[in-house]
Motif scaffolding. Structure first.
Motif, PDB file in Angstrom:
ATOM      1  N   ILE A 192       0.805  -1.246   0.075  1.00  0.00           N
ATOM      2  CA  ILE A 192      -0.050   0.038   0.076  1.00  0.00           C
ATOM      3  C   ILE A 192       0.801   1.393  -0.134  1.00  0.00           C
ATOM      4  O   ILE A 192       0.402   2.118  -0.485  1.00  0.00           O
ATOM      5  CB  ILE A 192      -1.255  -0.030   1.192  1.00  0.00           C
ATOM      6  CG1 ILE A 192      -0.252  -0.121   2.307  1.00  0.00           C
ATOM      7  CG2 ILE A 192      -2.011  -1.245   1.129  1.00  0.00           C
ATOM      8  CD1 ILE A 192      -1.215   0.354   3.773  1.00  0.00           C
ATOM      9  N   GLU A 193       2.119   1.070   0.478  1.00  0.00           N
ATOM     10  CA  GLU A 193       3.032   2.280   0.175  1.00  0.00           C
ATOM     11  C   GLU A 193       4.570   1.843   0.009  1.00  0.00           C
ATOM     12  O   GLU A 193       4.837   0.621   0.630  1.00  0.00           O
ATOM     13  CB  GLU A 193       3.074   2.900   1.581  1.00  0.00           C
ATOM     14  CG  GLU A 193       1.885   3.755   2.156  1.00  0.00           C
ATOM     15  CD  GLU A 193       1.497   4.821   1.461  1.00  0.00           C
ATOM     16  OE1 GLU A 193       2.433   5.334   0.498  1.00  0.00           O
ATOM     17  OE2 GLU A 193       0.368   5.635   1.802  1.00  0.00           O
ATOM     18  N   GLU A 194       5.271   2.373  -0.923  1.00  0.00           N
ATOM     19  CA  GLU A 194       6.677   2.053  -1.116  1.00  0.00           C
ATOM     20  C   GLU A 194       7.286   3.296  -1.543  1.00  0.00           C
ATOM     21  O   GLU A 194       6.893   4.120  -2.257  1.00  0.00           O
ATOM     22  CB  GLU A 194       6.599   1.020  -2.180  1.00  0.00           C
ATOM     23  CG  GLU A 194       7.842   0.500  -2.632  1.00  0.00           C
ATOM     24  CD  GLU A 194       7.826  -0.490  -3.730  1.00  0.00           C
ATOM     25  OE1 GLU A 194       8.443  -1.418  -3.459  1.00  0.00           O
ATOM     26  OE2 GLU A 194       7.307  -0.054  -4.766  1.00  0.00           O
ATOM     27  N   TRP A 195       8.602   3.193  -0.781  1.00  0.00           N
ATOM     28  CA  TRP A 195       9.401   4.602  -1.147  1.00  0.00           C
ATOM     29  C   TRP A 195      10.978   3.838  -1.745  1.00  0.00           C
ATOM     30  O   TRP A 195      11.730   3.548  -0.769  1.00  0.00           O
ATOM     31  CB  TRP A 195       9.632   5.165   0.044  1.00  0.00           C
ATOM     32  CG  TRP A 195       8.413   6.049   0.712  1.00  0.00           C
ATOM     33  CD1 TRP A 195       7.922   7.248   0.228  1.00  0.00           C
ATOM     34  CD2 TRP A 195       7.423   5.520   1.569  1.00  0.00           C
ATOM     35  NE1 TRP A 195       6.783   7.482   0.878  1.00  0.00           N
ATOM     36  CE2 TRP A 195       6.452   6.544   1.790  1.00  0.00           C
ATOM     37  CE3 TRP A 195       7.448   4.263   2.274  1.00  0.00           C
ATOM     38  CZ2 TRP A 195       5.522   6.083   2.686  1.00  0.00           C
ATOM     39  CZ3 TRP A 195       6.513   4.201   3.343  1.00  0.00           C
ATOM     40  CH2 TRP A 195       5.537   5.156   3.523  1.00  0.00           C
ATOM     41  N   PRO A 196      10.919   3.685  -2.842  1.00  0.00           N
ATOM     42  CA  PRO A 196      12.126   2.956  -3.571  1.00  0.00           C
ATOM     43  C   PRO A 196      13.312   4.159  -3.794  1.00  0.00           C
ATOM     44  O   PRO A 196      12.920   5.413  -3.769  1.00  0.00           O
ATOM     45  CB  PRO A 196      11.732   2.630  -4.890  1.00  0.00           C
ATOM     46  CG  PRO A 196      10.416   3.532  -5.419  1.00  0.00           C
ATOM     47  CD  PRO A 196       9.719   3.917  -4.047  1.00  0.00           C
ATOM     48  N   MET A 197      14.376   3.700  -3.961  1.00  0.00           N
ATOM     49  CA  MET A 197      15.586   4.527  -4.204  1.00  0.00           C
ATOM     50  C   MET A 197      15.570   4.706  -5.483  1.00  0.00           C
ATOM     51  O   MET A 197      15.361   3.847  -6.351  1.00  0.00           O
ATOM     52  CB  MET A 197      16.994   3.949  -3.654  1.00  0.00           C
ATOM     53  CG  MET A 197      17.030   3.503  -2.088  1.00  0.00           C
ATOM     54  SD  MET A 197      18.705   3.024  -1.601  1.00  0.00           S
ATOM     55  CE  MET A 197      19.775   4.373  -2.241  1.00  0.00           C
ATOM     56  N   GLU A 198      16.178   5.715  -6.063  1.00  0.00           N
ATOM     57  CA  GLU A 198      16.442   5.953  -7.444  1.00  0.00           C
ATOM     58  C   GLU A 198      17.582   5.352  -7.644  1.00  0.00           C
ATOM     59  O   GLU A 198      18.702   5.098  -7.090  1.00  0.00           O
ATOM     60  CB  GLU A 198      16.909   7.686  -7.871  1.00  0.00           C
ATOM     61  CG  GLU A 198      15.723   8.483  -7.424  1.00  0.00           C
ATOM     62  CD  GLU A 198      14.594   8.327  -8.407  1.00  0.00           C
ATOM     63  OE1 GLU A 198      14.797   7.799  -9.660  1.00  0.00           O
ATOM     64  OE2 GLU A 198      13.417   8.720  -8.202  1.00  0.00           O
ATOM     65  N   LEU A 199      17.694   4.684  -8.945  1.00  0.00           N
ATOM     66  CA  LEU A 199      18.914   3.888  -9.765  1.00  0.00           C
ATOM     67  C   LEU A 199      20.209   4.747  -9.461  1.00  0.00           C
ATOM     68  O   LEU A 199      21.286   4.176  -9.488  1.00  0.00           O
ATOM     69  CB  LEU A 199      18.525   3.516 -11.162  1.00  0.00           C
ATOM     70  CG  LEU A 199      19.388   2.000 -11.330  1.00  0.00           C
ATOM     71  CD1 LEU A 199      19.369   0.879 -10.480  1.00  0.00           C
ATOM     72  CD2 LEU A 199      18.961   1.771 -12.880  1.00  0.00           C
ATOM     73  N   ALA A 200      19.920   5.800  -9.854  1.00  0.00           N
ATOM     74  CA  ALA A 200      21.266   6.898  -9.984  1.00  0.00           C
ATOM     75  C   ALA A 200      22.063   7.066  -8.441  1.00  0.00           C
ATOM     76  O   ALA A 200      22.898   7.054  -8.449  1.00  0.00           O
ATOM     77  CB  ALA A 200      20.920   8.171 -10.217  1.00  0.00           C
ATOM     78  N   GLY A 201      20.990   6.980  -7.257  1.00  0.00           N
ATOM     79  CA  GLY A 201      21.456   6.908  -6.164  1.00  0.00           C
ATOM     80  C   GLY A 201      22.057   5.523  -5.767  1.00  0.00           C
ATOM     81  O   GLY A 201      23.291   5.678  -5.105  1.00  0.00           O
ATOM     82  N   GLN A 240      23.049  -5.442 -14.772  1.00  0.00           N
ATOM     83  CA  GLN A 240      21.854  -6.021 -14.671  1.00  0.00           C
ATOM     84  C   GLN A 240      20.782  -5.836 -14.032  1.00  0.00           C
ATOM     85  O   GLN A 240      19.523  -6.425 -13.835  1.00  0.00           O
ATOM     86  CB  GLN A 240      22.231  -7.571 -14.586  1.00  0.00           C
ATOM     87  CG  GLN A 240      23.247  -8.451 -15.350  1.00  0.00           C
ATOM     88  CD  GLN A 240      23.700  -9.577 -14.866  1.00  0.00           C
ATOM     89  OE1 GLN A 240      24.252  -9.631 -13.875  1.00  0.00           O
ATOM     90  NE2 GLN A 240      23.880 -10.502 -15.626  1.00  0.00           N
ATOM     91  N   LEU A 241      20.781  -4.695 -13.250  1.00  0.00           N
ATOM     92  CA  LEU A 241      19.514  -4.390 -12.485  1.00  0.00           C
ATOM     93  C   LEU A 241      18.677  -3.630 -13.195  1.00  0.00           C
ATOM     94  O   LEU A 241      18.801  -2.849 -13.997  1.00  0.00           O
ATOM     95  CB  LEU A 241      20.216  -3.143 -11.339  1.00  0.00           C
ATOM     96  CG  LEU A 241      21.349  -3.829 -10.403  1.00  0.00           C
ATOM     97  CD1 LEU A 241      21.562  -2.674  -9.246  1.00  0.00           C
ATOM     98  CD2 LEU A 241      20.704  -5.008  -9.579  1.00  0.00           C
ATOM     99  N   ASN A 242      17.606  -4.201 -13.183  1.00  0.00           N
ATOM    100  CA  ASN A 242      16.486  -3.650 -13.974  1.00  0.00           C
ATOM    101  C   ASN A 242      15.151  -3.514 -13.196  1.00  0.00           C
ATOM    102  O   ASN A 242      14.052  -3.562 -13.750  1.00  0.00           O
ATOM    103  CB  ASN A 242      16.230  -4.518 -15.224  1.00  0.00           C
ATOM    104  CG  ASN A 242      15.901  -5.974 -14.920  1.00  0.00           C
ATOM    105  OD1 ASN A 242      15.723  -6.312 -13.723  1.00  0.00           O
ATOM    106  ND2 ASN A 242      15.712  -6.841 -15.638  1.00  0.00           N
TER     107      ASN A 242
END
Length: 272
Positions: free
Chosen positions: A82-91, A148-150
């Protein structure tokens, strides 16, 4: 009156063998029966929480868990995030570059994947300690290159010897520290999340979504990654085995995790 109790898992809910005692289980089930909402709030991914959710019978409508040090809130009956706060790939790439200067292993994680990041063509044999960590959270460690991170990842993890992590932690540029949430969750783990994301952020969001006031929320923890959660609660309870930093902001102290400290706190502040 306490209506919601957020509880850390490792070092709090469970003993050193990662087992929840019968006394803790029975006390929590008694609290739930009287209408108190119990929310497990941990650095683990959902896979490492579900065994305790099932053991406690926390799979009813509007039962929730907070995972990944506050980066994800999941409804347990439907497994809906119901809530998710991912990191930016650049970070993540920024932290990956920093990792090359130090010894600890660099990993990224979401609710499905736990990936050790390596250089292309690098031959890596997983350390037994890392394999064991994966077993604790019921998630196998995969090996990938950065290219390979996608997918979306909610946190980065440094895994290593305590002394090596001390060196890494001291070497984090101030600008990076200010732009991310950085916490030493265990002596062998340093965890990175998006700025402002922690257990306290998630607990406040969930309490707001459910209509609970701060004074109706209690939190129980032991580690430095519980700091913001203890601050966010109207009643912050720290285990006897908790860190000195966490004890410094405790409203109350309870017994240790091998003395059923969670049960003691629930009996004192919720059932009575």
């Amino acid at each position: 009156m306490i209506k919601l109790v957020a509880i850390d898992i490792d070092g709090t809910l469970v003993n050193e063998e990662k087992i929840m005692s019968e006394k803790v289980k029975a006390t929590l089930q008694k609290a739930m029966k009287q209408g108190t909402k119990i929310v497990l709030c941990t650095g683990r991914p959902i896979t490492g929480i579900l065994p305790y959710v099932e053991e406690l019978g926390m799979e009813k409508e509007e039962d929730f868990v907070i995972s990944q040090n506050g980066a994800v809130i999941t409804r347990t009956d439907t497994r809906e995030i119901i809530e998710e706060w991912p990191m930016e790939l650049a970070g993540i790439k920024e932290w990956y570059k920093l990792s090359k200067k130090f010894k600890p292993l660099f990993l990224v994680m979401n609710e499905e994947d736990f990936n050790l990041i390596v250089e292309p063509e690098e031959d890596v044999e997983l350390e037994p300690a890392l394999i064991a960590e994966g077993k604790i959270i019921s998630m196998a460690v995969d090996v990938k290159t950065f290219e390979q991170l996608n997918s979306r990842y909610v946190k980065a993890v440094f895994f290593g010897e305590p002394n090596d992590l001390d060196e890494l932690e001291a070497g984090i540029p101030e600008a990076m520290r200010e732009n991310y949430s950085v916490v030493r969750s265990q002596v062998y783990l340093l965890e990175i999340a998006a700025k402002g994301i922690d257990k306290g952020t998630a607990l406040k969001q969930l309490a707001q979504d459910l209509g609970f006031e701060r004074e109706e929320v209690m939190a129980i923890g032991d580690g430095n990654n519980d700091y913001e959660m203890i601050e966010a609660a109207g009643l912050g309870v720290v285990m006897a085995n908790g860190t000195e930093r966490l004890k410094s902001i405790a409203d109350e102290l309870t017994l240790s995790n091998i003395e059923d400290g969670v049960a003691h706190a629930i009996e004192k502040f919720v059932l009575n």
